[in-house]
Design a protein around this motif. Sequence first.
Motif, PDB file in Angstrom:
ATOM      1  N   ARG A  15     -55.341 -29.166 -61.995  1.00 35.66           N
ATOM      2  CA  ARG A  15     -54.734 -28.905 -60.685  1.00 35.66           C
ATOM      3  C   ARG A  15     -54.998 -30.069 -59.721  1.00 35.66           C
ATOM      4  O   ARG A  15     -54.192 -30.320 -58.820  1.00 35.66           O
ATOM      5  N   ASN A  16     -56.122 -30.770 -59.888  1.00 34.40           N
ATOM      6  CA  ASN A  16     -56.392 -31.931 -59.043  1.00 34.40           C
ATOM      7  C   ASN A  16     -55.330 -33.004 -59.253  1.00 34.40           C
ATOM      8  O   ASN A  16     -54.891 -33.651 -58.294  1.00 34.40           O
ATOM      9  N   ALA A  17     -54.924 -33.192 -60.501  1.00 38.28           N
ATOM     10  CA  ALA A  17     -53.878 -34.165 -60.800  1.00 38.28           C
ATOM     11  C   ALA A  17     -52.561 -33.765 -60.146  1.00 38.28           C
ATOM     12  O   ALA A  17     -51.857 -34.597 -59.567  1.00 38.28           O
ATOM     13  N   VAL A  18     -52.224 -32.479 -60.225  1.00 39.84           N
ATOM     14  CA  VAL A  18     -50.971 -31.988 -59.638  1.00 39.84           C
ATOM     15  C   VAL A  18     -51.004 -32.128 -58.122  1.00 39.84           C
ATOM     16  O   VAL A  18     -50.018 -32.539 -57.496  1.00 39.84           O
ATOM     17  N   LEU A  19     -52.141 -31.800 -57.509  1.00 39.08           N
ATOM     18  CA  LEU A  19     -52.260 -31.928 -56.050  1.00 39.08           C
ATOM     19  C   LEU A  19     -52.146 -33.385 -55.622  1.00 39.08           C
ATOM     20  O   LEU A  19     -51.486 -33.703 -54.622  1.00 39.08           O
ATOM     21  N   GLY A  20     -52.766 -34.282 -56.371  1.00 40.46           N
ATOM     22  CA  GLY A  20     -52.664 -35.699 -56.044  1.00 40.46           C
ATOM     23  C   GLY A  20     -51.242 -36.197 -56.191  1.00 40.46           C
ATOM     24  O   GLY A  20     -50.734 -36.943 -55.339  1.00 40.46           O
ATOM     25  N   GLY A  21     -50.569 -35.795 -57.264  1.00 44.35           N
ATOM     26  CA  GLY A  21     -49.179 -36.187 -57.464  1.00 44.35           C
ATOM     27  C   GLY A  21     -48.273 -35.620 -56.383  1.00 44.35           C
ATOM     28  O   GLY A  21     -47.344 -36.288 -55.912  1.00 44.35           O
ATOM     29  N   THR A  22     -48.549 -34.379 -55.977  1.00 46.99           N
ATOM     30  CA  THR A  22     -47.764 -33.756 -54.906  1.00 46.99           C
ATOM     31  C   THR A  22     -47.926 -34.510 -53.599  1.00 46.99           C
ATOM     32  O   THR A  22     -46.950 -34.713 -52.852  1.00 46.99           O
ATOM     33  N   ALA A  23     -49.147 -34.953 -53.314  1.00 48.08           N
ATOM     34  CA  ALA A  23     -49.395 -35.715 -52.087  1.00 48.08           C
ATOM     35  C   ALA A  23     -48.581 -37.007 -52.071  1.00 48.08           C
ATOM     36  O   ALA A  23     -47.955 -37.355 -51.061  1.00 48.08           O
ATOM     37  N   VAL A  24     -48.553 -37.705 -53.195  1.00 46.03           N
ATOM     38  CA  VAL A  24     -47.794 -38.956 -53.274  1.00 46.03           C
ATOM     39  C   VAL A  24     -46.296 -38.680 -53.146  1.00 46.03           C
ATOM     40  O   VAL A  24     -45.577 -39.392 -52.429  1.00 46.03           O
ATOM     41  N   ALA A  25     -45.807 -37.633 -53.835  1.00 46.62           N
ATOM     42  CA  ALA A  25     -44.381 -37.301 -53.776  1.00 46.62           C
ATOM     43  C   ALA A  25     -43.961 -36.932 -52.347  1.00 46.62           C
ATOM     44  O   ALA A  25     -42.900 -37.360 -51.869  1.00 46.62           O
ATOM     45  N   LEU A  26     -44.786 -36.150 -51.667  1.00 46.17           N
ATOM     46  CA  LEU A  26     -44.467 -35.776 -50.283  1.00 46.17           C
ATOM     47  C   LEU A  26     -44.521 -36.978 -49.355  1.00 46.17           C
ATOM     48  O   LEU A  26     -43.726 -37.079 -48.410  1.00 46.17           O
ATOM     49  N   LEU A  27     -45.460 -37.863 -49.608  1.00 42.57           N
ATOM     50  CA  LEU A  27     -45.546 -39.081 -48.791  1.00 42.57           C
ATOM     51  C   LEU A  27     -44.282 -39.925 -48.942  1.00 42.57           C
ATOM     52  O   LEU A  27     -43.728 -40.424 -47.954  1.00 42.57           O
ATOM     53  N   LEU A  28     -43.817 -40.063 -50.178  1.00 39.04           N
ATOM     54  CA  LEU A  28     -42.575 -40.819 -50.411  1.00 39.04           C
ATOM     55  C   LEU A  28     -41.382 -40.117 -49.770  1.00 39.04           C
ATOM     56  O   LEU A  28     -40.514 -40.768 -49.166  1.00 39.04           O
ATOM     57  N   ALA A  29     -41.341 -38.776 -49.904  1.00 37.92           N
ATOM     58  CA  ALA A  29     -40.240 -38.027 -49.297  1.00 37.92           C
ATOM     59  C   ALA A  29     -40.253 -38.164 -47.781  1.00 37.92           C
ATOM     60  O   ALA A  29     -39.202 -38.293 -47.141  1.00 37.92           O
ATOM     61  N   GLY A  30     -41.442 -38.147 -47.199  1.00 39.15           N
ATOM     62  CA  GLY A  30     -41.555 -38.320 -45.752  1.00 39.15           C
ATOM     63  C   GLY A  30     -41.096 -39.694 -45.306  1.00 39.15           C
ATOM     64  O   GLY A  30     -40.443 -39.845 -44.263  1.00 39.15           O
ATOM     65  N   THR A  31     -41.419 -40.701 -46.117  1.00 34.61           N
ATOM     66  CA  THR A  31     -40.982 -42.063 -45.799  1.00 34.61           C
ATOM     67  C   THR A  31     -39.461 -42.174 -45.834  1.00 34.61           C
ATOM     68  O   THR A  31     -38.840 -42.782 -44.957  1.00 34.61           O
ATOM     69  N   VAL A  32     -38.858 -41.563 -46.874  1.00 33.55           N
ATOM     70  CA  VAL A  32     -37.393 -41.579 -46.973  1.00 33.55           C
ATOM     71  C   VAL A  32     -36.769 -40.817 -45.806  1.00 33.55           C
ATOM     72  O   VAL A  32     -35.768 -41.262 -45.213  1.00 33.55           O
ATOM     73  N   ALA A  33     -37.355 -39.666 -45.462  1.00 33.32           N
ATOM     74  CA  ALA A  33     -36.825 -38.887 -44.336  1.00 33.32           C
ATOM     75  C   ALA A  33     -36.934 -39.667 -43.033  1.00 33.32           C
ATOM     76  O   ALA A  33     -36.069 -39.572 -42.157  1.00 33.32           O
ATOM     77  N   GLY A  34     -37.986 -40.472 -42.896  1.00 30.64           N
ATOM     78  CA  GLY A  34     -38.152 -41.263 -41.682  1.00 30.64           C
ATOM     79  C   GLY A  34     -37.128 -42.369 -41.541  1.00 30.64           C
ATOM     80  O   GLY A  34     -36.871 -42.848 -40.429  1.00 30.64           O
TER      81      GLY A  34
END
Length: 337
Positions: free
Chosen positions: A30-49
Amino acid sequence: MTAAGVLFGLAAVSAALCVVGMLVERRRFRNAVLGGTAVALLLAGTVAGLTRLDMAVVDVATALLATLLIVCVLILTGFLLVNGVVMMRREGRRPGNLLSLLAGLACLAIVVLVPLTVVVDNRFLTTLTYVALLLAAWFGFLLCSLVAYAFVYGRVGVRPGVDFVVVLGSGLVRGAVPPLLAARLDRAVALWERERERGGAPMLVTSGGRGPDEPVAEAVAMADYLVDRGVPSERILREDRSRTTRENLVFSRALMTERLPGHRCVVVTNDFHAFRAALTARRAGVNGQVVGSPTARYYRPSATLREFVAILAEHPVLNGVICLALVLLGVTVGLDR
């Protein structure tokens, strides 16, 4: 709050949960999934910005991202296909050695499907493409998360004060220790010697039973290898009953507990296998970190995919439900087009 702000906030939460999870227990997927989710959301936030920028800039950025994605997929496809051929030539055509080739063919199918869907107006083809893209995105996300987290886990140093160094078996070749297993044993000797230099008195545990085509148990052959490299025989415990990684760990834990209750150990395997072995060690109640030894570069991609499939197979219901939901979503979207 803007959409980008929400995504960045969720990324921060996921990252914080990942860090807390690592501090509490590093040996969790689950730590791996949470870390991957953080990176994916960060990229999505950058694109949304980017939507707040001038449309000309947005168009250029979108084109560059799309080009980069296409190039990466093409490079990955070619790499997997080539590696798959190399694996077959060097290691044979056993199912586990075909994973790179199969993954490359799956990527190639998507590379063909996407432009074909644009050219051919066919509802079934469109639906199939959406389903394939959703499944590829999900498994790609999980695989990237696993590889990144396993890399981080493998870079954590071993704390001093271990009582045992456990070496997991991986099979003999005509009764002899092959290079893959020799790499594990060499790493174990290095850890054992380092602990002795620090003033400790650890013991080595060789773990592996006798296969149907092996003249001796793996543990015995591994112990002989260690003795030939200067390790006193009386400093080696031989666990010669196990057939699987879980049995390696369970039976080794029993030996260590019998000799020293409340012990702490370090478990040695190959680098591609270290994180899955760590997950198994946690479930088996083993108090110790798992470290990896070097593996031939050509062997690592297929071995990593094999470990990935094995981890997914440990959660069949959850992964089955998610895949079914993605298939239904792809069918719904595809039929509406």
